[in-house]
Design an enzyme around this catalytic site. Structure first.
Site, PDB file in Angstrom:
ATOM      1  CE  LYS B  69       2.010   4.033   7.925  1.00 39.33           C
ATOM      2  NZ  LYS B  69       1.049   4.184   6.807  1.00 39.33           N
ATOM      3  NE  ARG B 114       0.651   3.389   2.695  1.00 42.97           N
ATOM      4  CZ  ARG B 114      -0.122   2.502   3.284  1.00 42.97           C
ATOM      5  NH1 ARG B 114      -1.263   2.099   2.750  1.00 42.97           N
ATOM      6  NH2 ARG B 114       0.218   2.013   4.478  1.00 42.97           N
ATOM      7  CD  GLN B 142      -7.420   7.382   0.400  1.00 42.52           C
ATOM      8  OE1 GLN B 142      -7.135   7.246  -0.806  1.00 42.52           O
ATOM      9  NE2 GLN B 142      -6.545   7.886   1.264  1.00 42.52           N
ATOM     10  N   GLY B 226     -11.888   0.885   1.487  1.00 41.38           N
ATOM     11  CA  GLY B 226     -12.294   1.056   2.886  1.00 41.38           C
ATOM     12  C   GLY B 226     -12.027  -0.122   3.796  1.00 41.38           C
ATOM     13  CB  THR B 227     -12.679  -3.650   3.520  1.00 47.43           C
ATOM     14  OG1 THR B 227     -14.022  -3.193   3.417  1.00 47.43           O
ATOM     15  CG2 THR B 227     -12.646  -4.879   4.427  1.00 47.43           C
ATOM     16  CG  ASP B 228      -7.905  -0.789   6.669  1.00 49.16           C
ATOM     17  OD1 ASP B 228      -8.967  -0.919   7.317  1.00 49.16           O
ATOM     18  OD2 ASP B 228      -7.144   0.180   6.824  1.00 49.16           O
ATOM     19  CE  LYS B 232     -12.066  -0.170   9.379  1.00 45.84           C
ATOM     20  NZ  LYS B 232     -10.918   0.674   8.990  1.00 45.84           N
TER      21      LYS B 232
END
Lengths: 330, 330
Positions: B69, B114, B142, B226-228, B232
């Site tokens: 992707k 997903r 989201q 939210g934290t990726d 963050k």
């Protein structure tokens, strides 16, 4: 948003080798002008008899294009079991201004073309001006591609070729002589072939020393193509001791190119590497400086060569109205 | 070799949220069954006002598909300057048996779908069976996607929502009420909202503590979306001290998820992480064990979720004869 689709035949028709030599020079110059972002590649190895698939990413600030090449290889059962080649490729081009996907093209041919061109670029920069005789250790597809590229930039008088497979060698002779009209001498031994070389090309993907240091005469230019991964080797590391060593990318060559071997054996240190080919093209460092020095170009292949070459193919397609547009988003 | 092309509208029509919940569960189970190869992703950051483009690769042995992707985001000038969205996506699917490129599909929608489904999967595994009230900290796309997924697997009685932007919050209320018929209470404060929660969802991509530990009542299930990335943060790290902590991938969450913060502050150690969501789905580890425990699902997102979801879309397309075939090689 329109994305141009190009199949293999179209890609093949859209670029000629002399253009690829230009796009590879463009790539090397961009690389040594801090115009290139090339993250480490990622790959997946499948269990035998399957091979691997690699994804190589490059961003060229000079042309504002981002390229991603997926290329697979080593799927030996593919032709029989799946009716497809044992290796395939796909290239995506993104406009770096917006990251819109502007082109999806077949990528089967580009690796071979730009690798062939890399040898020719090094010959221009590093071979003797009076070089006439080429020795080819290895006579497969990439060996042919090297000749296809080098004949664009010099007159080749004769090729001395060696392969451990006599049939492959005979086919190479027949193909080169009929396609390019260049006489090929089938060498009885590697030594005999190497001793004839003004330019020595190795494309075997071998796993040990194929060319001994004492066979290489002064003034030879060596194009070392086959070693692009740990575990591969073609040259006696002693050849590097007094040679002018040029890399496509010092980072890559010292990690997984032919240059790794003499470093690993302490025959040379990192400071003995003359520089990167792009530095020579930019005039930052000299190329060949006398008739006697042995020069080595170690080519491991860079994503940015795919980038500049695919960009040229895309531009030629747009200009020539070749290909099919598809709207992935409206 | 035929490659199926699917545009955004086709992708959207080819899968529904309940199917995505299934494909995400399939991904989590495969991940914890040693059926997944997911190399670290590679990305390129462009200078502002441009954003970044990431490439995520996943191989699923369970379905024998390899997915790649490419997804861009943060190109804030795109709509005005280039007439395209500020983020776009493309997914390539390769048949892992031959590495033939079997599908190129628009990938704009899959990440949102997903990620929404991941929250619902965690609700099934970790929320109280009598949960009725959702609190949504953050009310963007989201946040809507989480509701779209969770309503597939439980009856939502009411949503208490908070956003630091009053207009965004009002639009969320209007959209959710009209689309799903679920009443939305616009909370005057985060504290007020959080205290109501059976299930607390955070989707702000915030950069500091938004939810204080003392606001979270016993029995709450937290979906931390939210934290990726490093930098963050949404949750007070103290929330983790006595909670049941579940990660999508411990490797990712401890490096760049919400779970990194309490680890970094020594509030928890790695051993305090209960496990990965796939282990719960496989029955290797228990989910919720009593009505009072606070459960946290930290979702950083995995390439294998794209893989299983895109594979389902591809299979649905082939079955429904949707899409356009293109031959990159004959």
């Amino acid at each position: 948003m329109k994305t141009l689709l190009l199949n293999k035949e179209q890609v093949s028709s859209l670029i000629c080798m002399s253009e690829v030599i230009g796009t590879v020079e463009e790539a090397y110059r961009a690389f040594n002008s801090k115009q290139v972002v090339q993250p480490g590649y990622i790959g997946i190895h499948l269990p035998p008899p399957r091979g691997e698939i690699d994804f190589k990413l490059g961003y060229c600030k000079a042309n504002e294009m981002i390229s991603m090449k997926a290329s697979s290889g080593g799927f030996i059962d593919n032709p029989e079991s799946h009716g497809v080649p044992n290796g395939m490729g796909t290239i995506l081009l993104f406009d770096a201004q917006s990251c819109a996907l502007i082109c999806v093209m077949d990528g089967s041919l580009i690796t071979g073309l730009r690798t062939g061109a890399s040898g020719a670029v090094s010959v221009k920069a590093l071979a003797r001006k009076d070089a006439k005789k080429i020795t080819s250790i290895g006579t497969g597809n990439q060996a042919r591609m090297q000749i296809r590229a080098i004949k664009e930039i010099m007159k080749i008088e004769v090729i001395h070729a060696w392969d451990n497979n006599a049939d492959t060698l005979a086919r190479y002779k027949a193909d080169i002589e009929s396609e390019f009209g260049i006489p090929v001498v089938m060498a009885a031994s590697k030594k005999e072939a190497v001793e004839q070389a003004d330019i020595l090309i190795t494309t075997t993907r071998g796993k040990g020393t194929l060319v001994e240091a004492e066979w290489v005469k002064p003034g030879t230019h060596i194009v070392a193509i086959g070693t692009d991964q740990q575990g591969k080797q073609e040259l006696d590391p002693e050849i590097f001791r007094n040679a002018k060593i040029v890399n496509d990318s010092i980072g890559q060559c010292t990690e997984k190119g032919e240059t790794w071997h003499p470093l690993n054996r302490n025959i040379i240190s990192q400071e003995d590497i003359h520089g990167e080919i792009g530095e020579i093209l930019l005039g930052i460092k000299p190329g060949r400086e006398n008739e006697d020095e042995i020069t080595i170009f170690d080519s491991t292949g860079m994503a940015i060569q795919d980038n500049t070459t695919a960009t040229r193919i895309y531009r030629n397609a747009v200009e020539g109205k070749v290909g099919t547009f598809f709207e992935f988003i409206e």
